[in-house]
Design a protein around this motif. Sequence first.
Motif, PDB file in Angstrom:
ATOM      1  N   MET A  84      -8.080   3.787   1.425  1.00  0.00           N
ATOM      2  CA  MET A  84      -7.538   3.540   0.112  1.00  0.00           C
ATOM      3  C   MET A  84      -6.591   4.662  -0.314  1.00  0.00           C
ATOM      4  N   THR A  85      -6.933   5.904   0.033  1.00  0.00           N
ATOM      5  CA  THR A  85      -6.102   7.038  -0.323  1.00  0.00           C
ATOM      6  C   THR A  85      -4.740   6.943   0.355  1.00  0.00           C
ATOM      7  N   ALA A  86      -4.723   6.455   1.572  1.00  0.00           N
ATOM      8  CA  ALA A  86      -3.462   6.310   2.307  1.00  0.00           C
ATOM      9  C   ALA A  86      -2.548   5.325   1.604  1.00  0.00           C
ATOM     10  N   ALA A  87      -3.101   4.266   1.004  1.00  0.00           N
ATOM     11  CA  ALA A  87      -2.286   3.290   0.269  1.00  0.00           C
ATOM     12  C   ALA A  87      -1.659   3.938  -0.968  1.00  0.00           C
ATOM     13  N   TRP A  88      -2.426   4.733  -1.700  1.00  0.00           N
ATOM     14  CA  TRP A  88      -1.890   5.417  -2.892  1.00  0.00           C
ATOM     15  C   TRP A  88      -0.794   6.412  -2.505  1.00  0.00           C
ATOM     16  N   VAL A  89      -0.982   7.117  -1.414  1.00  0.00           N
ATOM     17  CA  VAL A  89       0.025   8.072  -0.946  1.00  0.00           C
ATOM     18  C   VAL A  89       1.306   7.326  -0.583  1.00  0.00           C
ATOM     19  N   ALA A  90       1.162   6.171   0.078  1.00  0.00           N
ATOM     20  CA  ALA A  90       2.335   5.383   0.465  1.00  0.00           C
ATOM     21  C   ALA A  90       3.074   4.866  -0.769  1.00  0.00           C
ATOM     22  N   VAL A  91       2.328   4.371  -1.774  1.00  0.00           N
ATOM     23  CA  VAL A  91       2.949   3.874  -3.010  1.00  0.00           C
ATOM     24  C   VAL A  91       3.659   5.018  -3.728  1.00  0.00           C
ATOM     25  N   ALA A  92       3.035   6.175  -3.821  1.00  0.00           N
ATOM     26  CA  ALA A  92       3.640   7.325  -4.483  1.00  0.00           C
ATOM     27  C   ALA A  92       4.905   7.766  -3.749  1.00  0.00           C
ATOM     28  N   ALA A  93       4.893   7.715  -2.423  1.00  0.00           N
ATOM     29  CA  ALA A  93       6.076   8.119  -1.648  1.00  0.00           C
ATOM     30  C   ALA A  93       7.224   7.149  -1.870  1.00  0.00           C
TER      31      ALA A  93
END
Length: 166
Positions: A1-10
Amino acid sequence: MTAAWVAVAAVAGGLAAWTLAGFDGAAGDRGRPLDDAAVRRALAARPSTPTTPTTPATPASPDPSTSREPASSPEPTGSATPPPRRSTLRFTGGTATAECRPDGTVYLTSWSPADGYHVEEYARGPARSARLELEPSAEDADDVEYEISCGPTGKAAVSRAPEDDD
């Protein structure tokens, strides 16, 4: 889930940076102000607009030859008056912009006294001649009065007005 948030933020950060940097798309550079040189280049590259008006085709015209004005039509005759001719005049004490109108009258559209002078009186027209009276700041200097009129060529001219004997 954290990887998805990092991708959205990027992705959001990348889009924001791209928007702030400006978009150089088909419509041009949309986020950056133009300097003087860029404005001149953009205006020079712009296609010029036609200077002669075009007459639209008459709808449902039975004869196609009557739907447009002929290309070699003579100049229209009628009551169309030419526009006033503007001139900027320079003289001791300042400058003035005057319009010479088709009826031979003159109209002062603007004036600007030079440093050390101010306008004391004026008659802007429209009339056969306009007048500007300038007063110098120096206590011992005389007022200067100018007369502006239109010559036979339709161009404004300035001359020292004759002094009044009041």
